[in-house]
Design a protein around this motif. Structure first.
Motif, PDB file in Angstrom:
ATOM      1  N   ARG A   1     -41.049  34.612  -9.512  1.00 37.57           N
ATOM      2  CA  ARG A   1     -40.959  33.584 -10.551  1.00 37.57           C
ATOM      3  C   ARG A   1     -42.010  33.829 -11.620  1.00 37.57           C
ATOM      4  NH1 ARG A   1     -39.668  28.413  -6.612  1.00 37.57           N
ATOM      5  NH2 ARG A   1     -37.549  29.101  -6.125  1.00 37.57           N
ATOM      6  N   SER A   2     -41.650  33.518 -12.866  1.00 33.93           N
ATOM      7  CA  SER A   2     -42.540  33.763 -13.994  1.00 33.93           C
ATOM      8  C   SER A   2     -42.536  32.554 -14.920  1.00 33.93           C
ATOM      9  CB  SER A   2     -42.094  35.013 -14.760  1.00 33.93           C
ATOM     10  OG  SER A   2     -40.797  34.812 -15.317  1.00 33.93           O
ATOM     11  N   GLY A   3     -43.597  32.464 -15.741  1.00 33.61           N
ATOM     12  CA  GLY A   3     -43.669  31.412 -16.747  1.00 33.61           C
ATOM     13  C   GLY A   3     -43.435  30.039 -16.165  1.00 33.61           C
ATOM     14  N   PRO A   4     -42.637  29.186 -16.812  1.00 32.83           N
ATOM     15  CA  PRO A   4     -42.399  27.833 -16.311  1.00 32.83           C
ATOM     16  C   PRO A   4     -41.708  27.791 -14.954  1.00 32.83           C
ATOM     17  CG  PRO A   4     -40.980  28.313 -18.204  1.00 32.83           C
ATOM     18  CD  PRO A   4     -41.972  29.416 -18.126  1.00 32.83           C
ATOM     19  N   ASN A   5     -41.036  28.864 -14.566  1.00 36.30           N
ATOM     20  CA  ASN A   5     -40.424  28.899 -13.231  1.00 36.30           C
ATOM     21  C   ASN A   5     -41.476  28.860 -12.121  1.00 36.30           C
ATOM     22  OD1 ASN A   5     -37.904  29.012 -14.367  1.00 36.30           O
ATOM     23  ND2 ASN A   5     -37.508  31.158 -13.866  1.00 36.30           N
ATOM     24  N   THR A   6     -42.729  29.221 -12.453  1.00 35.20           N
ATOM     25  CA  THR A   6     -43.781  29.198 -11.437  1.00 35.20           C
ATOM     26  C   THR A   6     -44.195  27.781 -11.068  1.00 35.20           C
ATOM     27  OG1 THR A   6     -45.507  29.400 -13.128  1.00 35.20           O
ATOM     28  CG2 THR A   6     -44.705  31.446 -12.128  1.00 35.20           C
ATOM     29  N   LEU A   7     -43.720  26.781 -11.804  1.00 32.47           N
ATOM     30  CA  LEU A   7     -43.961  25.390 -11.421  1.00 32.47           C
ATOM     31  C   LEU A   7     -43.067  24.960 -10.263  1.00 32.47           C
ATOM     32  CD1 LEU A   7     -44.077  23.677 -14.944  1.00 32.47           C
ATOM     33  CD2 LEU A   7     -46.029  24.190 -13.473  1.00 32.47           C
ATOM     34  N   MET A   8     -41.982  25.678 -10.049  1.00 38.58           N
ATOM     35  CA  MET A   8     -40.952  25.238  -9.112  1.00 38.58           C
ATOM     36  C   MET A   8     -41.351  25.515  -7.664  1.00 38.58           C
ATOM     37  SD  MET A   8     -38.616  24.095 -11.123  1.00 38.58           S
ATOM     38  CE  MET A   8     -38.069  24.236 -12.825  1.00 38.58           C
ATOM     39  N   PRO A   9     -41.209  24.522  -6.778  1.00 38.20           N
ATOM     40  CA  PRO A   9     -41.438  24.781  -5.356  1.00 38.20           C
ATOM     41  C   PRO A   9     -40.325  25.634  -4.762  1.00 38.20           C
ATOM     42  CG  PRO A   9     -40.672  22.531  -5.686  1.00 38.20           C
ATOM     43  CD  PRO A   9     -40.873  23.125  -7.055  1.00 38.20           C
TER      44      PRO A   9
ATOM     45  N   PHE B   1     -47.332  26.316 -16.173  1.00 38.05           N
ATOM     46  CA  PHE B   1     -47.335  27.496 -15.312  1.00 38.05           C
ATOM     47  C   PHE B   1     -48.088  27.194 -14.029  1.00 38.05           C
ATOM     48  CE2 PHE B   1     -51.065  28.343 -18.094  1.00 38.05           C
ATOM     49  CZ  PHE B   1     -52.065  28.450 -17.135  1.00 38.05           C
ATOM     50  N   GLY B   2     -47.861  28.059 -13.055  1.00 41.58           N
ATOM     51  CA  GLY B   2     -48.537  27.915 -11.770  1.00 41.58           C
ATOM     52  C   GLY B   2     -48.744  29.272 -11.125  1.00 41.58           C
TER      53      GLY B   2
END
Length: 229
Positions: free
Chosen positions: A65-73, A219-220
């Motif tokens: 996962r990259s960018g804003p997708n890294t927020l997703m559990p 991001f995360g």
């Protein structure tokens, strides 16, 4: 039983050592790169695992996962995204080696963003502090360890990204683990001891997951490996 437990521990550590090697090769070969789709990178990592260790199965879905997708559990399935030149990316893989499960996650920062670099660097620090808390309290519960990881995240300026901070790990097929079975997770609802035996009388082994996020910056990052060995 002692010999059996020693063998289990050695097999879990060997599985993780292979995962460490896999992720070192990911970085060495530059597989996480701008302009690549997340799914394409995931497939290349799968192929690399097969190259290094023979045909490798995975006990959970492969995640890049990259960018804003890294927020997703974990349970979310965001649409495929092309990795950008200044992105943060994490990979979470669960390969099976000699019928034992590994579960390993690391974060990569592309570019020079200092906040993303700080997040990447804070992940292993929060993990290590969480492990020290576990080692210091022989009677710690899943609820207590989750609370400590959440506190550590907040002290570093981040939030936790998911509803749990780890789970059981063992032989394949996976130790019983289900969303309805909170005793399988390091989560606020789990009041049971982490140091316990399963229904077969075997020592429970745990993965500690640290998913830190900055929701404002969208991001995360993610860091995961064995907690108990």
């Amino acid at each position: 039983m002692a010999d059996d437990e020693s063998t289990r521990a050695a097999c879990l550590l060997d599985a993780q050592a292979k995962a460490v090697r896999l992720f070192a090769e990911i970085e060495e070969r530059g597989l996480v790169a701008p302009g690549q789709g997340e799914r394409a990178v995931s497939d290349r990592i799968r192929d690399l695992a097969n190259e290094l260790f023979g045909k490798t199965r995975h006990w959970h879905k492969r995640i890049v996962r990259s960018g804003p997708n890294t927020l997703m559990p974990y349970r979310e399935n965001p649409p495929d995204r092309v990795i950008g030149a200044d992105d943060i990316v994490f990979a979470d893989f669960g390969p099976i080696f000699e019928e034992y499960e590994a579960d390993f996650g690391r974060t990569f920062v592309l570019g020079d963003d200092p906040v993303k670099q700080r997040l990447r660097d804070d992940l292993p620090k929060v993990f290590a502090a969480g492990r020290r808390c576990f080692e210091a309290d022989r009677a710690i519960t899943g609820k207590q360890l989750y609370a400590e990881v959440e506190r550590l995240a907040a002290a570093a300026g981040w939030e936790l990204g998911g509803w749990h901070a780890g789970h059981l790990v063992g032989e394949f097929p996976h130790e019983w683990i289900d969303g309805a079975d909170v005793e399988s997770y390091i989560t606020p609802a789990n009041d049971t001891l982490l140091r316990r035996t399963d229904k077969a009388g075997r020592t429970c082994h745990w993965i500690l997951e640290v998913h830190l996020v900055d929701r404002g910056r969208e991001f995360g990052g993610f860091y995961e490996e064995l907690l108990t060995l």
